[in-house]
Design a protein around this motif. Structure first.
Motif, mmCIF file in Angstrom:
data_model
loop_
_atom_site.group_PDB
_atom_site.id
_atom_site.type_symbol
_atom_site.label_atom_id
_atom_site.label_comp_id
_atom_site.label_asym_id
_atom_site.label_seq_id
_atom_site.Cartn_x
_atom_site.Cartn_y
_atom_site.Cartn_z
ATOM 1 N N LEU A 43 0.862 -1.175 0.000
ATOM 2 C CA LEU A 43 0.000 0.000 0.000
ATOM 3 C C LEU A 43 0.898 1.224 0.000
ATOM 4 N N THR A 44 0.668 2.163 -0.949
ATOM 5 C CA THR A 44 1.527 3.341 -1.092
ATOM 6 C C THR A 44 0.674 4.593 -1.165
ATOM 7 N N HIS A 45 1.070 5.597 -0.387
ATOM 8 C CA HIS A 45 0.459 6.920 -0.460
ATOM 9 C C HIS A 45 1.516 7.873 -0.999
ATOM 10 N N SER A 46 1.287 8.413 -2.194
ATOM 11 C CA SER A 46 2.293 9.221 -2.882
ATOM 12 C C SER A 46 1.769 10.631 -3.111
ATOM 13 N N VAL A 47 2.566 11.618 -2.743
ATOM 14 C CA VAL A 47 2.163 13.011 -2.910
ATOM 15 C C VAL A 47 3.309 13.805 -3.537
ATOM 16 N N SER A 48 2.936 14.838 -4.261
ATOM 17 C CA SER A 48 3.908 15.745 -4.866
ATOM 18 C C SER A 48 4.216 16.874 -3.893
ATOM 19 N N LEU A 49 5.521 17.169 -3.733
ATOM 20 C CA LEU A 49 5.974 18.222 -2.837
ATOM 21 C C LEU A 49 6.523 19.390 -3.645
ATOM 22 N N ASP A 50 7.017 20.396 -2.946
ATOM 23 C CA ASP A 50 7.613 21.554 -3.607
ATOM 24 C C ASP A 50 8.913 21.173 -4.312
ATOM 25 N N ARG A 51 9.281 22.001 -5.315
ATOM 26 C CA ARG A 51 10.557 21.894 -6.023
ATOM 27 C C ARG A 51 10.751 20.552 -6.732
ATOM 28 N N GLY A 52 9.635 19.943 -7.138
ATOM 29 C CA GLY A 52 9.716 18.746 -7.952
ATOM 30 C C GLY A 52 9.900 17.448 -7.199
ATOM 31 N N TRP A 53 9.847 17.478 -5.879
ATOM 32 C CA TRP A 53 10.028 16.256 -5.097
ATOM 33 C C TRP A 53 8.710 15.479 -5.009
ATOM 34 N N ARG A 54 8.829 14.148 -4.946
ATOM 35 C CA ARG A 54 7.693 13.270 -4.689
ATOM 36 C C ARG A 54 8.020 12.398 -3.484
ATOM 37 N N ARG A 55 7.074 12.380 -2.524
ATOM 38 C CA ARG A 55 7.258 11.549 -1.332
ATOM 39 C C ARG A 55 6.249 10.420 -1.343
ATOM 40 N N SER A 56 6.735 9.206 -1.077
ATOM 41 C CA SER A 56 5.868 8.042 -1.050
ATOM 42 C C SER A 56 6.021 7.329 0.290
ATOM 43 N N LEU A 57 4.905 7.167 0.982
ATOM 44 C CA LEU A 57 4.869 6.391 2.218
ATOM 45 C C LEU A 57 4.307 5.017 1.882
ATOM 46 N N GLY A 58 5.029 3.968 2.260
ATOM 47 C CA GLY A 58 4.614 2.637 1.866
ATOM 48 C C GLY A 58 4.565 1.661 3.019
ATOM 49 N N LEU A 59 3.766 0.632 2.831
ATOM 50 C CA LEU A 59 3.713 -0.495 3.760
ATOM 51 C C LEU A 59 3.565 -1.746 2.915
ATOM 52 N N GLU A 60 4.508 -2.689 3.059
ATOM 53 C CA GLU A 60 4.456 -3.909 2.272
ATOM 54 C C GLU A 60 4.610 -5.136 3.175
ATOM 55 N N TYR A 61 3.974 -6.206 2.725
ATOM 56 C CA TYR A 61 4.137 -7.484 3.417
ATOM 57 C C TYR A 61 4.619 -8.487 2.384
ATOM 58 N N THR A 62 5.743 -9.154 2.665
ATOM 59 C CA THR A 62 6.334 -10.091 1.709
ATOM 60 C C THR A 62 6.599 -11.438 2.376
ATOM 61 N N ARG A 63 6.474 -12.462 1.549
ATOM 62 C CA ARG A 63 6.918 -13.806 1.929
ATOM 63 C C ARG A 63 7.867 -14.273 0.832
ATOM 64 N N GLU A 64 9.017 -14.766 1.241
ATOM 65 C CA GLU A 64 10.066 -15.089 0.274
ATOM 66 C C GLU A 64 10.743 -16.409 0.644
ATOM 67 N N GLU A 65 10.872 -17.281 -0.345
ATOM 68 C CA GLU A 65 11.662 -18.505 -0.227
ATOM 69 C C GLU A 65 12.839 -18.366 -1.178
ATOM 70 N N TYR A 66 14.042 -18.675 -0.701
ATOM 71 C CA TYR A 66 15.213 -18.329 -1.498
ATOM 72 C C TYR A 66 16.381 -19.276 -1.245
ATOM 73 N N GLN A 67 17.288 -19.239 -2.209
ATOM 74 C CA GLN A 67 18.588 -19.890 -2.075
ATOM 75 C C GLN A 67 19.638 -18.931 -2.595
ATOM 76 N N VAL A 68 20.631 -18.650 -1.749
ATOM 77 C CA VAL A 68 21.747 -17.787 -2.121
ATOM 78 C C VAL A 68 23.019 -18.534 -1.798
ATOM 79 N N GLY A 69 23.807 -18.897 -2.815
ATOM 80 C CA GLY A 69 24.964 -19.750 -2.554
ATOM 81 C C GLY A 69 24.492 -21.065 -1.973
ATOM 82 N N ASN A 70 25.036 -21.439 -0.809
ATOM 83 C CA ASN A 70 24.584 -22.658 -0.143
ATOM 84 C C ASN A 70 23.583 -22.375 0.978
ATOM 85 N N GLN A 71 23.085 -21.113 1.003
ATOM 86 C CA GLN A 71 22.104 -20.739 2.026
ATOM 87 C C GLN A 71 20.690 -20.915 1.466
#
Length: 574
Positions: free
Chosen positions: A348-376
């Motif tokens: 879920l992201t709330h994105s707003v435009s600020l002064d001088r061309g900036w954009r601010r985004s407040l986010g909340l994410e939930y992830t589930r990940e299964e992985y292999q990195v090297g031997n991990q």
């Protein structure tokens, strides 16, 4: 008899079978004056015509002096001395004009008056740019006069006009007087804005209007409104009409005629980069859900290192062109040389435009990940709040001469709140493009920095670790080929990142340019070994119809090992 008639016809035809070879030279003037004289000279414009006869050439030469005088008047020179010469050698002619421009006409009086309602308005200029003592320059005069009128109209004085505009030149004294009288008329203001359509809520469309009833009328504001409604993709055609025929008092009503766009858009895309290899993208966008501007997009992407399906639902907020709420879901399967696995995400992201061309985004994410990195091997679940600031500024040119991109990102998770581990991460990146000299040369610089505070690297999934190598980090290496290594020399990523790049490119011809570059950096971690990697090389740039295309050949070096790699990238420079 027949031969005699044929010979007589040939003698009567006024055509030079071989054509005339004519050269025109103008001496004694600086380049700007000389160029304008050549534009005025008929002999210069007709010298290459195959039908040009000697009689016509001499006629053009005789009228050249008058044309030269007319060409110099706009620059304030009314009494030039001209020596003309036309020389002939067989079929070759040389026309030479030696010119002394003479004294420049100086302005001795400027009478600029403003009348009407705008005479008391501080936003209407009361000052004419040409001053007493300036050389009379017709182009500057015309430009200043038109600019003043345009600016006055833009302030809402739609009936503004010059009651008098003249220049009086005294050639005896080489002086000029300017007499200008601008009448602004009445200032008009915006009246009712009427949307003519039947697919969107009128209150929602009113959020796009950048002015209020009673604000001074502005054509620029109407153009901005038209552009924003077009960019929204809700409508196929946007027609904005100011109804001068329905003015009540000082109020001008505005009609906006809207033709709806098709609700659904489907796209199939093929792409390629050396990071991902061939890439297939299927995209579906529902431009309009309900009458409040909601929209949804679903994308399916297939490539060798990563395949994904994602969807997002966007809800425009009070400023629909600048602020929005976005709900997203995605599933990814990743299979690079360094890590493999699957990742599911809700955000879920709330994105707003600020002064001088900036954009601010407040986010909340939930992830589930299964992985292999090297031997991990591992599994993770993370609830991640984040905040992101982004600013992109560019001159808008196809080949950017001045541009900048800045991004700052903060995120983290806690094992006390729906997460399998705790971490805190900072990331910053910047890219700068600036032209050197006349713009043929450009200097491009790039910097990426990242730091993660986590107790154990192995508890972080690959998506939260830093890697380097590839088209947009350290060239000369493959995608995510760089980073801390375990005991088996497998790259496993790190908690820190530092990558920089310097590149200089030179425009060659048309849409092509060449580049030299050097990249340096790596991902690092205090518990594992990694050395700084370097990449140097050269490349070719092509401004294609679908965006810039980069072809780079790079030599990468790390731990005294040298690598060679070709990089091909299609995409924006910022």
């Amino acid at each position: 008899m027949r031969n005699s008639i044929y010979l007589l016809v040939l003698l009567l035809i006024p055509v030079n079978l071989y054509g005339l070879e004519v050269s025109v030279t103008v001496k004694g003037l600086e380049s700007q004056l000389r160029d304008n004289v050549l534009v005025y000279l008929s002999i210069e414009q007709e010298k290459s015509r195959s039908s040009l006869t000697q009689a016509r050439l001499r006629l053009l030469h005789d009228k050249a002096e008058g044309e030269i005088r007319e060409a110099l008047k706009p620059f304030g020179f009314f009494k030039p001395s001209i020596i003309s010469k036309l020389e002939q050698q067989e079929q070759r002619f040389q026309a030479t004009y030696s010119i002394d421009s003479g004294p420049a006409v100086k302005i001795v009086e400027v009478d600029f008056r403003v009348s009407g309602e705008g005479s008391e308005d501080p936003r209407v200029s009361k000052d004419f740019p040409l001053k007493v003592g300036d050389v009379l320059d017709q182009s500057l005069y015309d430009g200043a006069k038109q600019s003043l009128l345009s600016n006055t109209i833009e302030q809402g004085y739609l009936d503004a006009k010059y009651l008098q505009h003249r220049i009086l030149v005294d050639t005896a004294s080489d002086t000029a007087s300017i007499d200008l009288h601008l009448d602004t008329g009445m200032r008009l203001r915006f009246g009712e804005v009427r949307f003519n359509q039947d697919v969107m809520d009128a209150e929602f469309l009113a959020r796009y209007v950048p002015f209020n009833t009673g604000d001074p009328f502005s054509q620029e504001a109407l153009l901005n409104l038209q552009g924003q409604l077009t960019d929204s993709e809700y409508f196929k055609r946007v027609e904005v009409i100011s109804r001068r025929d329905q003015v009540e008092g000082d109020r001008v009503p505005v009609d906006i005629n809207l033709k709806p766009n098709k609700k659904n858009r489907y796209r199939i895309g093929l792409g390629y980069s050396t990071d991902t290899g061939p890439r297939l993208t299927l995209d579906w966008k529902n431009r309009r859900i309900g009458r409040r501007g909601h929209r949804m997009r679903t994308e399916f992407q297939i490539s060798e290192p990563i395949s994904s399906i994602s969807t997002e639902y966007v809800i425009p907020l009070e400023r629909p062109t600048e602020d929005y709420l976005r709900l997203g879901a995605s599933y990814e399967h990743f299979n690079s040389d360094t890590n493999q696995g699957d990742r599911a995400l809700l955000n879920l992201t709330h994105s707003v435009s600020l002064d001088r061309g900036w954009r601010r985004s407040l986010g909340l994410e939930y992830t589930r990940e299964e992985y292999q990195v090297g031997n991990q091997e591992g599994k993770s679940r993370l609830l991640v709040p984040s905040v992101d600031w982004l600013r992109i500024k560019s001159d808008g040119k196809q080949r950017i001469k001045r541009g900048k991109r800045l991004n700052f990102h903060i995120e983290g998770a806690s094992d006390a709140v729906l997460s399998s581990t705790s971490y805190f991460q900072l990331y910053a990146s910047g890219k700068d493009i600036r032209a050197l000299g006349d713009g043929a040369w450009r200097l491009l610089s790039r910097l990426e920095l990242g730091a993660t505070w986590a107790e154990d690297l192995t508890e972080l999934p690959p998506s939260k670790r830093f890697f380097a190598g590839g088209d947009n980090t350290v060239r000369g290496f493959g995608y995510q080929d760089l980073g801390p290594e375990d005991e088996a020399d497998d790259v496993i990523g790190g908690r820190y990142l530092a990558v920089g790049s310097l590149e200089i490119d030179r425009h060659i011809s048309g849409k092509w340019s060449g580049a030299l570059f050097v990249d340096a950096g790596n991902a690092y971690d205090q518990d594992y070994d990694s050395e700084t990697a370097y990449g140097v090389g050269l490349g070719v740039r092509w401004q294609s119809p679908v965006g810039p295309v980069r072809f780079d050949v790079a030599s990468g070096r790390v731990d005294d090992e040298q690598h060679w790699r070709l990089h091909i990238v299609v995409g924006p420079e910022l």
